[in-house]
Each structure stands twice: as C-alpha cells, then as structure tokens.
Scaffold this motif. Structure first.
Motif, PDB file in Angstrom:
ATOM      1  N   PHE A 132       0.846  -1.196   0.000  1.00 53.37           N
ATOM      2  CA  PHE A 132       0.000   0.000   0.000  1.00 53.37           C
ATOM      3  C   PHE A 132       0.876   1.239   0.000  1.00 53.37           C
ATOM      4  N   LEU A 133       0.257   2.355  -0.336  1.00 50.35           N
ATOM      5  CA  LEU A 133       1.013   3.600  -0.445  1.00 50.35           C
ATOM      6  C   LEU A 133       0.699   4.536   0.706  1.00 50.35           C
ATOM      7  N   GLN A 134       1.705   5.299   1.090  1.00 52.88           N
ATOM      8  CA  GLN A 134       1.467   6.448   1.947  1.00 52.88           C
ATOM      9  C   GLN A 134       1.931   7.677   1.181  1.00 52.88           C
ATOM     10  N   TYR A 135       1.331   8.808   1.535  1.00 49.34           N
ATOM     11  CA  TYR A 135       1.650  10.057   0.839  1.00 49.34           C
ATOM     12  C   TYR A 135       2.280  11.043   1.808  1.00 49.34           C
TER      13      TYR A 135
ATOM     14  N   HIS B 273       5.082  24.626  -0.453  1.00 48.52           N
ATOM     15  CA  HIS B 273       5.776  25.789  -0.978  1.00 48.52           C
ATOM     16  C   HIS B 273       6.089  26.726   0.174  1.00 48.52           C
ATOM     17  N   VAL B 274       7.333  27.083   0.351  1.00 49.97           N
ATOM     18  CA  VAL B 274       7.731  27.879   1.511  1.00 49.97           C
ATOM     19  C   VAL B 274       7.053  29.247   1.501  1.00 49.97           C
ATOM     20  N   ARG B 275       7.065  29.917   0.376  1.00 49.60           N
ATOM     21  CA  ARG B 275       6.536  31.279   0.329  1.00 49.60           C
ATOM     22  C   ARG B 275       5.013  31.307   0.385  1.00 49.60           C
ATOM     23  N   GLU B 276       4.363  30.523  -0.474  1.00 53.66           N
ATOM     24  CA  GLU B 276       2.888  30.580  -0.526  1.00 53.66           C
ATOM     25  C   GLU B 276       2.215  29.695   0.519  1.00 53.66           C
ATOM     26  N   GLN B 277       2.997  28.846   1.176  1.00 54.26           N
ATOM     27  CA  GLN B 277       2.429  27.908   2.162  1.00 54.26           C
ATOM     28  C   GLN B 277       1.372  26.989   1.542  1.00 54.26           C
ATOM     29  N   GLN B 278       1.508  26.729   0.243  1.00 55.63           N
ATOM     30  CA  GLN B 278       0.562  25.859  -0.463  1.00 55.63           C
ATOM     31  C   GLN B 278       1.136  24.459  -0.601  1.00 55.63           C
ATOM     32  N   ILE B 279       0.262  23.461  -0.550  1.00 54.76           N
ATOM     33  CA  ILE B 279       0.684  22.097  -0.857  1.00 54.76           C
ATOM     34  C   ILE B 279       0.695  21.971  -2.378  1.00 54.76           C
ATOM     35  N   SER B 280       1.884  21.805  -2.943  1.00 56.90           N
ATOM     36  CA  SER B 280       1.986  21.787  -4.398  1.00 56.90           C
ATOM     37  C   SER B 280       1.987  20.367  -4.939  1.00 56.90           C
ATOM     38  N   SER B 281       2.475  19.444  -4.140  1.00 59.11           N
ATOM     39  CA  SER B 281       2.611  18.070  -4.626  1.00 59.11           C
ATOM     40  C   SER B 281       2.766  17.137  -3.437  1.00 59.11           C
ATOM     41  N   ALA B 282       2.814  15.851  -3.744  1.00 59.63           N
ATOM     42  CA  ALA B 282       3.031  14.857  -2.692  1.00 59.63           C
ATOM     43  C   ALA B 282       3.871  13.731  -3.267  1.00 59.63           C
ATOM     44  N   GLU B 283       4.542  13.025  -2.383  1.00 60.86           N
ATOM     45  CA  GLU B 283       5.351  11.880  -2.793  1.00 60.86           C
ATOM     46  C   GLU B 283       4.667  10.602  -2.322  1.00 60.86           C
ATOM     47  N   ALA B 284       4.586   9.617  -3.208  1.00 63.15           N
ATOM     48  CA  ALA B 284       4.026   8.316  -2.842  1.00 63.15           C
ATOM     49  C   ALA B 284       5.163   7.408  -2.372  1.00 63.15           C
ATOM     50  N   LEU B 285       4.971   6.796  -1.212  1.00 62.50           N
ATOM     51  CA  LEU B 285       5.991   5.905  -0.646  1.00 62.50           C
ATOM     52  C   LEU B 285       5.345   4.548  -0.391  1.00 62.50           C
ATOM     53  N   VAL B 286       5.969   3.498  -0.898  1.00 60.98           N
ATOM     54  CA  VAL B 286       5.346   2.174  -0.825  1.00 60.98           C
ATOM     55  C   VAL B 286       5.668   1.467   0.488  1.00 60.98           C
ATOM     56  N   ARG B 287       4.709   0.739   1.018  1.00 61.09           N
ATOM     57  CA  ARG B 287       4.879  -0.095   2.218  1.00 61.09           C
ATOM     58  C   ARG B 287       4.330  -1.483   1.952  1.00 61.09           C
ATOM     59  N   TRP B 288       4.840  -2.453   2.694  1.00 57.25           N
ATOM     60  CA  TRP B 288       4.388  -3.832   2.554  1.00 57.25           C
ATOM     61  C   TRP B 288       3.819  -4.285   3.892  1.00 57.25           C
ATOM     62  N   GLN B 289       2.510  -4.492   3.907  1.00 57.75           N
ATOM     63  CA  GLN B 289       1.872  -5.018   5.118  1.00 57.75           C
ATOM     64  C   GLN B 289       1.899  -6.540   5.019  1.00 57.75           C
ATOM     65  N   HIS B 290       2.947  -7.130   5.578  1.00 60.82           N
ATOM     66  CA  HIS B 290       3.156  -8.572   5.450  1.00 60.82           C
ATOM     67  C   HIS B 290       2.293  -9.301   6.478  1.00 60.82           C
ATOM     68  N   PRO B 291       1.577 -10.367   6.034  1.00 56.83           N
ATOM     69  CA  PRO B 291       0.643 -11.024   6.956  1.00 56.83           C
ATOM     70  C   PRO B 291       1.332 -11.609   8.200  1.00 56.83           C
TER      71      PRO B 291
END
Ligand code: C2E
Ligand code: MG
Ligand code: MG
Ligand code: MG
Length: 276
Positions: A41-44, A49-67
């Motif tokens: 599954f992914l987490q984001y 943006h430092v000046r505008e304080q806007q969220i411009s983008s996000a990074e997807a990071l993969v995780r493995w939830q192993h049973p």
C-alpha cells in the motif's frame, strides 16, 4: 482497511528493528503474490511551498503489510525487488494506485502532482518506459518521477535519453537525495530535471551544524542557477524551516509538515491546510 493500517502505525518502529534479519530469498518468493493480493500500500507525504504555504505536490511511498512479519518499509524490500526483477511490476502497480488516488483528490478539489520513486534499473528498461508513458497518456495524470543521480550513473546515456522521453510526456523529473550519493555536476547539467531535492542528511541537523547550512545554501544557489526548484527533505523543526526560508529554498518536506500518511489521512490533512 485504512483504519486497520493507521492502527498499525505505532508498530512501524518496533518492527524496523528486526527487518535486517529478513530472509531476502523468502521475500523475493513472496513478493509477486503480495503485489497481487493487496499487501502493498502507499502512503503520501506532502511538499509545501515555503513562500505561498501551499501544498503543491506529494510523494508516494510504498509499504508492505506482510501477513506474518507486519509492516515492512521500502528500505528493506526495494533492493530485493530490484535484484529479483520485480521492481517494474511494483512500480507499475504504484503508478496505477497513484492515478486512482489522484482522481479521489481531484474529486475533493485538489490538483496535485504526485511523485513516484523510480529505481535506476528502470531507466534502462524499454518495456517500463513504454508502459508508463501509455498509462500516463491515457489518463492525463500529473505525475512526477524522483530519481537519484546514482541511478543515472549506471548507464548515463540510456538513462538521460529515457528521462528526456518522460519529460517530453509531461512527467516532472526531480533529483532525489541530492548530495547523498554519487553526485556529478556533469550529469546534473544534462538531466532534464525541474526539481532538486536536498537529502535529509544535510537538513536534519541544519540548525546545529556548522557545515550543513553552507552546503544547503550553496546547493540551493546551484540549483537556482540551473533553473531548478529546490526541495529540502527531512524538515523536522520550525527552526530548520525558518532558516531554509531565509536561504530561498522553494519547498520543504518532512515530519514538521506531515509524516507519510494513508490517502484518507492525506485527504483530511488537506482539509485542515493551511493550519491557522
Ligand atoms: P526517499 O525517496 O528519499 O524518501 C524519503 C524518506 O525519508 C522516506 O522514508 C520518508 O518516510 C523519510 N522522511 C520523510 N520526512 C522525514 C523527516 O522529516 N525526518 C526523517 N528522519 N525522515 C523523513 P521511507 O518511506 O522509508 O522510504 C525510504 C526510501 O525508499 C525512499 O527514500 C525511496 O528511495 C525508497 N522508496 C519508497 N517507495 C518507493 C517506490 O515505490 N519505489 C522505489 N523504487 N523506491 C521507493
Ligand atoms: Mg523520494
Ligand atoms: Mg528523498
Ligand atoms: Mg532520502
């Protein structure tokens, strides 16, 4: 399911202690089914943006939830996936997930570029290049690729040519972990990158170290001279954020803003942003 995942959050740190002892052969064998069975599954993690304080983008990071083994972080299975020739399958799965989640965010009214981490191996994989271009072309998703310079150095000619193909298709290229690997100004000059991410090793002690601020400031200046936007990763404190702002850093990412979180937690985060 999302709630079950967030309930697992506190376990992350405990399990990571024992992950180096994971049997790589077993993980290799289990991975293809894990992708199909929805154990990945992914987490984001947002970028601000430092000046505008806007969220411009996000990074997807993969995780493995192993049973059986619990939550496994990418540091413990990405190299396994690379060595077992499963990284293309995993990355194409990631791209599908991201495209689906981006539609959810768009329905909420958020138009964000989502970045995916791309292994160096894939920069010389013709099938991967074709498959990703087709997926992105078909849905018009706003996608970014994060690549390390070390990834380019394997086969620079081929990597740069494929990065140019991605860039021509509108994929934003960001150089990840800058300064932490094999940096070469010769390649930096040639890469069709719009963004440079300064590795967290220079940022985590930014306000207590003598040298890190000098390195960070000169890297910001270098990137700007090359017409690139700069992100500092690993921003954990207000003090680091303030200093980066003075230095002219364009964007920040780190625990100060948000840890990597599920898509539902990310939607709630966006509702509350900017904080009062
Ligand atoms: P990365 O792309 O440099 O990702 C940043 C890592 O730093 C993430 O660890 C993130 O959780 C962590 N981080 C973010 N903010 C902070 C902070 O303020 N302080 C500290 N101490 N750490 C912070 P994570 O998620 O364990 O990912 C590790 C690496 O695994 C990533 O490094 C990336 O290179 C790789 N990776 C993750 N997902 C994928 C994927 O889908 N494909 C490939 N090929 N690699 C991936
Ligand atoms: Mg990254
Ligand atoms: Mg990074
Ligand atoms: Mg990093």
């Amino acid at each position: 399911l999302e709630d079950a995942r967030s309930a697992h959050q506190p376990v992350v740190r405990d399990l990571s202690v024992c992950t180096p002892t994971f049997d790589r052969q077993t993980l290799t064998r289990e991975m293809p089914a894990a992708i199909l069975n929805g154990e990945m599954f992914l987490q984001y993690q947002p970028k601000v943006h430092v000046r505008e304080q806007q969220i411009s983008s996000a990074e997807a990071l993969v995780r493995w939830q192993h049973p059986k083994r619990g939550l496994i972080l990418p540091g413990d299975f990405i190299t396994v996936a690379e060595q077992a020739q499963q990284i293309a399958a995993l990355t194409l799965w990631t791209l599908d997930e991201v495209i689906r989640d981006q539609k959810i965010l768009a329905a909420d009214g958020h138009d964000l570029t989502i970045f995916i981490n791309i292994s160096g191996q894939l920069l010389s994989d013709k099938d991967f290049v074709e498959a990703t271009c087709a997926k992105i072309h078909n849905c018009g998703a706003k996608i970014g690729f994060e690549i390390t310079e070390t990834a380019v150095i394997r086969d620079p000619e081929c990597a740069i040519a494929n990065l140019q193909i991605f860039a021509d298709r509108g994929i934003v290229i960001a150089i990840d972990d800058y300064g932490a690997g094999l940096s070469s100004l010769a390649y930096l000059k040639q890469l069709p990158a719009r963004e440079l991410k300064i590795d967290k090793m220079f940022v985590l002690q930014l306000t207590s170290s003598n040298r890190d601020p000098l390195i960070v400031r000169s890297t910001i200046d270098l990137a700007h001279a090359l017409d690139m936007e700069v992100t500092a990763e690993g921003v954990e404190t207000q003090a680091a954020m303030a200093l980066l702002s003075v230095m002219g850093c364009d964007m920040v990412q780190g625990y100060l803003i948000s840890r990597p979180i599920s898509i539902d937690a990310f939607r709630r985060f966006l509702l509350r942003w900017p904080p009062k």
